[in-house]
Design a protein around this motif. Sequence first.
Motif, short mmCIF file in Angstrom:
data_model
loop_
_atom_site.label_atom_id
_atom_site.label_comp_id
_atom_site.label_asym_id
_atom_site.label_seq_id
_atom_site.Cartn_x
_atom_site.Cartn_y
_atom_site.Cartn_z
N SER A 389 -23.51 47.49 5.80
CA SER A 389 -22.69 46.38 6.31
C SER A 389 -21.52 46.86 7.14
O SER A 389 -20.90 46.08 7.86
CB SER A 389 -22.17 45.55 5.14
N GLY A 390 -21.18 48.15 7.02
CA GLY A 390 -20.06 48.68 7.76
C GLY A 390 -18.74 48.58 7.03
O GLY A 390 -17.70 48.94 7.56
N GLY A 391 -18.75 48.08 5.80
CA GLY A 391 -17.51 47.96 5.05
C GLY A 391 -17.76 47.68 3.59
O GLY A 391 -18.79 47.11 3.22
N PHE A 392 -16.80 48.07 2.74
CA PHE A 392 -16.96 47.88 1.30
C PHE A 392 -16.95 46.41 0.91
O PHE A 392 -17.57 46.01 -0.09
CB PHE A 392 -15.82 48.62 0.57
N ASP A 393 -16.26 45.59 1.69
CA ASP A 393 -16.10 44.18 1.33
C ASP A 393 -17.30 43.32 1.69
O ASP A 393 -17.29 42.12 1.43
CB ASP A 393 -14.85 43.61 2.01
N ARG A 394 -18.32 43.92 2.27
CA ARG A 394 -19.53 43.17 2.62
C ARG A 394 -20.74 43.89 2.04
O ARG A 394 -20.93 45.08 2.28
CB ARG A 394 -19.69 43.03 4.14
N SER A 395 -21.55 43.19 1.28
CA SER A 395 -22.71 43.81 0.63
C SER A 395 -23.76 44.21 1.66
O SER A 395 -24.04 43.45 2.59
CB SER A 395 -23.34 42.84 -0.38
N PRO A 396 -24.35 45.38 1.50
CA PRO A 396 -25.45 45.77 2.40
C PRO A 396 -26.68 44.92 2.14
O PRO A 396 -26.85 44.35 1.06
CB PRO A 396 -25.70 47.24 2.04
N ARG A 397 -27.52 44.81 3.15
CA ARG A 397 -28.77 44.05 3.00
C ARG A 397 -29.87 44.98 2.49
O ARG A 397 -30.09 46.05 3.05
CB ARG A 397 -29.16 43.43 4.34
N ARG A 398 -30.54 44.55 1.44
CA ARG A 398 -31.60 45.35 0.83
C ARG A 398 -32.93 44.60 0.91
O ARG A 398 -32.99 43.42 0.59
CB ARG A 398 -31.27 45.66 -0.63
#
Length: 472
Positions: A389-398
């Motif tokens: 996501s490019g940042g800790f505050d946004r969850s990555p897409r799995r």
Amino acid sequence: MGNRRRLFAGEKLRKIREDRGLRQAEMAKRLAISSSYLSQLEHDDRPLTAQLAERLASLFPIDWQDIAVDDTEQLTVALREALGDPIFNEPFSPEALVRLAEQQPVFAKRFVELHELYRRSTQQLEMADDAISADNASGSPLPWEEVRDWFHLSNNYVDLLDRLAENLALSMSDEQGHLTGAALRVHLAEKHRITVIFERSNQLRQFDEAERILRIDAGQPPTGIRFQLAYHVAVMSLGETIAQIAEYAELKSAAARELLKVGLANYAAGAVLMPYEHFRQSARRERHDVDRLALLYRTSFEQACHRLSSLQRESSRGLPVFFCRVDMAGNITKRHSATRLQFARFGGACPLWIVHEAVAIPDRVLVQFAETPDGVRYVFMAKGLVKPSGGFDRSPRRYAVALGCEIQHASEFIYADSINLNSDNAAARIGVSCRICPRTDCDQRAYPPSDQQIEVDLFDRGIVPYSMRRVD
């Protein structure tokens, strides 16, 4: 029939044999001819007969299509594909197919066309049935479902757009056929007066038309940045064609048409980054090793998989594969099949399918040998992916992507190398979804199939809490 072109294909025939490590005697046995006859064919001392050409097309379909053939041979191949449908109980012999194509070409063409209409009609009925089963009583698909179905019924291939994108890519590539991100930026600057700026943003891509500035999120992986550049190149250079295709598409809503434009632009971007014939030849050479192809074309694993599923150009087809993307909840968010395997549009896919395990194990390729209820066997490859996501505050897409082919093409599919394809017990018995799977003895069944009536016994219990019998 007397005007048919004599076909000499010695060099190609020898290459097919050598690529598979076969001696002349072994190849001759497969073709049911003598070694001396094969030697004459390989040295172009004798032409191929129509019957032998059909046998080669049946045994080595991907290789054979690269050989220039006449109308009769093309028609024979089309007949073989149509008659390979599981609705036909008995296969036609190569000799019978050739006779039909030679002696009744008009009937043969009409039969192929009729089978294509049948196939499309069946798919459309399945789509309507799925919609009703998903409590969508109107049967009207939502805009994104319309677009997904449009690509599916187009065999995931848009000929005009693909060819234009291929030519566009060649115009920007260097002498070795490499297309760099710098070349994409130069094209936007010189052809469209657009400046590209990379900066951190919550938007993957933003275009200021008045200022002629394209802003791309710098937090994306390099493959994502290249795709965003290719997308904008496609929109600016092929936008008129994209708009025309969307306008003439038979979609029910304006929203669906706008979504189709985006889908077509994504399609064109993939075709720019992975030009059709160059990519098809690379895929053959690498035996469809997706990691290798992604490295060669500097694309993501998913982008390379998706492109493999779109190689459906007439007389220059790629390996017939199915492709899908599944999220953490089991939803199929992308799908296309050039094989006999079709996917459920609503509800969960078969839990025995390896793709579900892949979602939980990112960055590892899993392989599965499986058989569907119609008896067709497949080799599956699935890989779990994480999109940062490019940042800790946004969850990555799995999610996970899956790619596969029928076992007759296993020699072209590197992922089949570790599987014993001759073992009857090695194949996992999977279905499309529980709702339409006829296997009543499955330990993983979530609910009974729609055509079965359940019977419950208070005192007897199997793996599932009911027995089933078909409703007449």
